[in-house]
Design an enzyme around this catalytic site. Structure first.
Site, mmCIF file in Angstrom:
data_model
loop_
_atom_site.group_PDB
_atom_site.id
_atom_site.type_symbol
_atom_site.label_atom_id
_atom_site.label_comp_id
_atom_site.label_asym_id
_atom_site.label_seq_id
_atom_site.Cartn_x
_atom_site.Cartn_y
_atom_site.Cartn_z
ATOM 1 N N ASN A 151 29.979 5.124 57.977
ATOM 2 C CA ASN A 151 29.009 5.121 56.875
ATOM 3 C C ASN A 151 28.616 3.716 56.424
ATOM 4 O O ASN A 151 27.494 3.496 55.978
ATOM 5 C CB ASN A 151 29.515 5.958 55.691
ATOM 6 C CG ASN A 151 30.810 5.440 55.118
ATOM 7 O OD1 ASN A 151 31.660 4.900 55.829
ATOM 8 N ND2 ASN A 151 30.997 5.609 53.827
ATOM 9 N N LYS A 174 39.487 -0.084 65.627
ATOM 10 C CA LYS A 174 38.825 1.061 66.239
ATOM 11 C C LYS A 174 37.774 1.533 65.252
ATOM 12 O O LYS A 174 38.057 2.268 64.313
ATOM 13 C CB LYS A 174 39.807 2.189 66.565
ATOM 14 C CG LYS A 174 39.319 3.052 67.722
ATOM 15 C CD LYS A 174 38.899 4.453 67.468
ATOM 16 C CE LYS A 174 38.527 5.109 66.256
ATOM 17 N NZ LYS A 174 37.208 5.837 66.403
ATOM 18 N N ALA A 175 36.565 1.024 65.449
ATOM 19 C CA ALA A 175 35.461 1.441 64.593
ATOM 20 C C ALA A 175 34.862 2.733 65.134
ATOM 21 O O ALA A 175 35.246 3.222 66.204
ATOM 22 C CB ALA A 175 34.416 0.337 64.509
ATOM 23 N N GLY A 227 38.556 7.025 55.771
ATOM 24 C CA GLY A 227 37.982 8.250 56.313
ATOM 25 C C GLY A 227 38.359 9.446 55.470
ATOM 26 O O GLY A 227 38.738 9.321 54.296
ATOM 27 N N SER A 228 38.290 10.615 56.067
ATOM 28 C CA SER A 228 38.516 11.851 55.331
ATOM 29 C C SER A 228 39.991 12.032 54.988
ATOM 30 O O SER A 228 40.886 11.500 55.652
ATOM 31 C CB SER A 228 38.036 13.047 56.150
ATOM 32 O OG SER A 228 38.884 13.254 57.267
ATOM 33 N N GLU A 249 42.321 4.665 52.505
ATOM 34 C CA GLU A 249 41.183 4.879 51.609
ATOM 35 C C GLU A 249 40.503 6.160 52.070
ATOM 36 O O GLU A 249 39.807 6.182 53.078
ATOM 37 C CB GLU A 249 40.226 3.682 51.670
ATOM 38 C CG GLU A 249 39.246 3.654 50.515
ATOM 39 C CD GLU A 249 37.853 4.092 50.909
ATOM 40 O OE1 GLU A 249 37.501 5.260 50.594
ATOM 41 O OE2 GLU A 249 37.134 3.307 51.528
ATOM 42 N N LEU A 250 40.763 7.239 51.324
ATOM 43 C CA LEU A 250 40.391 8.578 51.781
ATOM 44 C C LEU A 250 39.218 9.132 50.973
ATOM 45 O O LEU A 250 38.507 8.406 50.297
ATOM 46 C CB LEU A 250 41.619 9.485 51.710
ATOM 47 C CG LEU A 250 42.870 8.940 52.426
ATOM 48 C CD1 LEU A 250 44.028 9.919 52.314
ATOM 49 C CD2 LEU A 250 42.579 8.611 53.886
ATOM 50 N N CYS A 283 31.827 7.086 50.054
ATOM 51 C CA CYS A 283 33.058 7.684 49.538
ATOM 52 C C CYS A 283 33.110 7.666 48.019
ATOM 53 O O CYS A 283 33.740 8.529 47.406
ATOM 54 C CB CYS A 283 34.273 6.981 50.125
ATOM 55 S SG CYS A 283 34.277 5.193 49.840
ATOM 56 N N GLU A 380 34.387 17.393 49.548
ATOM 57 C CA GLU A 380 33.490 16.241 49.468
ATOM 58 C C GLU A 380 32.229 16.524 50.275
ATOM 59 O O GLU A 380 32.294 16.697 51.490
ATOM 60 C CB GLU A 380 34.187 14.998 50.015
ATOM 61 C CG GLU A 380 33.348 13.743 49.929
ATOM 62 C CD GLU A 380 34.080 12.519 50.446
ATOM 63 O OE1 GLU A 380 33.726 11.401 50.024
ATOM 64 O OE2 GLU A 380 35.001 12.671 51.273
#
Length: 475
Positions: A151, A174-175, A227-228, A249-250, A283, A380
């Site tokens: 994102n 790892k993008a 991510g999620s 960071e979720l 997020c 979300e």
């Protein structure tokens, strides 16, 4: 502009071809293929791990001046390459060029901040009797496996790289496979600024394969993931097998409390822009609008008017305010979540449909009177949809804000200073914006609580997360 070549970057070498599997990168504005991305196999990942260990052994001995020189040099290169970086991000992610340019400058600010912070990684000496000495020092944790989502294709890699490099760690990044060229371009700025090639690796692959392989290796001493929540829980379990440090960071489900005494026009102008930024794929996006009943009708009417005025189009077009969603999966999610909400009694005020038959465009959407058992009130949405409900008083509004297990960002709009402090203290979130949607900065920690993760990026806390504490006692 032409889309750049794609590759794996391991030990300073660009690797592609060789019979590797590939992933097709798509332009979200057209649905057309941009390029085939080579995916790492086990041998590639082993090579990256070996390089990361060598890089750490080297970089941990670097001086603060050497680290600052690299970070400041990379920041200067990002300024020089701003337009090129922004256009790459827009091509592969869809966001507007204006948003992508801001994202570049976020990295510039962060790298420059860390360049100064490397000189402030202090320890301390403890008071002891004569003849004894005790010190507390900070040391780099070791090679970091960093997983960045699509994102913010420039900003997320910048966050994952800046802190560990400042701390003296090496990184395997790892993008996202959807937005590889942006990540590679940020790594290249660091290398061109003098970072040794074995200090930062960039790999892509089948996400579960890559994460399992890297996290199973004793070389990796820390994981950083954005991510999620569901994926974060899975990766945290893998990291726990080797007691690796983690920064997570979720997901979030940003509550926005708007009281009747708020500056309503300012709130509406700010929140509508914030809601539809990056097509809602943020997020910390304001999502659940928790409106005091006395202000509800005015707020809802003003929000709908402004949402209808948001111009949706190709992110590369100068008049676009909102670009497409990043991939077809997000369109399907919007159809499912909005359809479920309407079926359960929510009122669709505007939007709720795809635009055209090319690319991944979706209308800015407003749902009102959304029941709490609707999926979108609990999952979300990560899309351009605002959920606007009315609540009787402050107690009911805070109860709704804290109802979900997420706790990333929350927003409060009120002119009452006492209420500002009271609500900010009561809301369970890692970040709270009061009469503003600006809740981040290079010097400010960015992170959440509960299901939104733990630890922080940015600020001194971002580097501290890449350091371990050692106490040394001399008799």
């Amino acid at each position: 502009m032409a889309y750049p070549d794609l590759y794996l970057l391991i030990d300073g070498q660009r690797l592609s071809g060789g019979g590797r599997r590939t992933h097709k990168v798509v332009n979200p504005a057209t649905g057309a293929a941009l390029a085939d991305l080579p995916l790492a196999d086990a041998a590639d990942l082993d090579a990256a791990l070996a390089a990361a260990q060598r890089g750490f052994d080297r970089w941990r001995e670097s001086t603060p001046h050497e680290r600052a020189t690299v970070l400041q040099g990379a920041a200067r290169l990002m300024v020089e390459r701003q337009e090129e970086l922004a256009r790459i991000a827009t091509l592969e992610q869809g966001k507007t060029l204006a948003e992508a340019r801001i994202e570049v400058m976020m990295n510039v600010g962060l790298f420059n901040f860390y360049a100064g912070e490397v000189f402030r990684l202090y320890g301390r000496a403890l008071v002891r009797p004569a003849g004894q000495r005790s010190t507390v020092t900070k040391e780099p944790v070791g090679p970091v496996a960093a997983f960045a989502p699509w994102n913010f294709p420039l900003g997320n890699p910048g966050r994952k790289l800046g802190a560990p490099i400042a701390a003296g760690c090496s990184v395997i990044l790892k993008a996202a496979e959807e937005t590889p060229a942006s990540a590679l371009a940020i790594v290249q700025c660091l290398i061109d600024a003098g970072l040794p090639g074995d200090v930062a690796q960039a790999v892509f692959g089948v996400p579960d394969e890559v994460s399992r392989h890297l996290l199973a290796s004793p070389v990796i001493r820390k994981m950083s993931f954005t991510g999620s929540t569901s994926v974060g829980k899975h990766l945290a379990k893998l990291a726990a097998e080797d007691c690796k440090r983690t920064t997570m960071e979720l997901g979030g489900h940003g509550p926005v409390l708007v009281f009747a005494d708020a500056d309503m026009d300012k709130a509406l102008d700010t929140l509508v822009a914030g809601k539809y930024r990056n097509a809602g794929q943020v997020c910390v996006s304001p999502t659940r609008f928790i409106i005091e009943s006395a202000a509800y009708d005015r707020f809802l009417t003003g929000f709908i008017e402004r949402a209808k005025a948001v111009r949706v189009g190709d992110g590369a077009a100068t008049d676009s305010v909102m670009g497409p969603m990043a991939n077809a999966r997000r369109l399907d999610a919007m159809d499912r979540l909005i359809g479920d909400a309407v079926a359960k009694g929510a009122r669709l005020q505007t939007g709720g449909e795809r635009i055209g038959n090319a690319g991944f465009f979706f209308t800015p959407t407003v749902l009102a009177a959304v029941p709490t058992d609707a999926a979108i009130m609990n999952e979300e949405p990560f899309g351009p949809v605002a959920l606007i409900n009315s609540y009787a008083d402050e107690a009911a509004m805070i109860a709704e804000a804290n109802r979900l297990p997420y706790g990333l960002a929350a927003y409060v709009w009120t002119s009452d200073a006492a209420r500002q402090r009271r609500v900010a203290r009561t809301i369970e979130a890692g970040m709270v914006g009061i009469n503003t949607a600006m809740i981040g900065g290079s010097d400010s920690p960015f992170g959440g609580v509960r299901w939104s993760g733990h630890g922080a990026e940015d600020g001194p806390e971002g580097i501290d997360a890449c350091l371990v504490t050692k106490a040394v006692h001399e008799g």
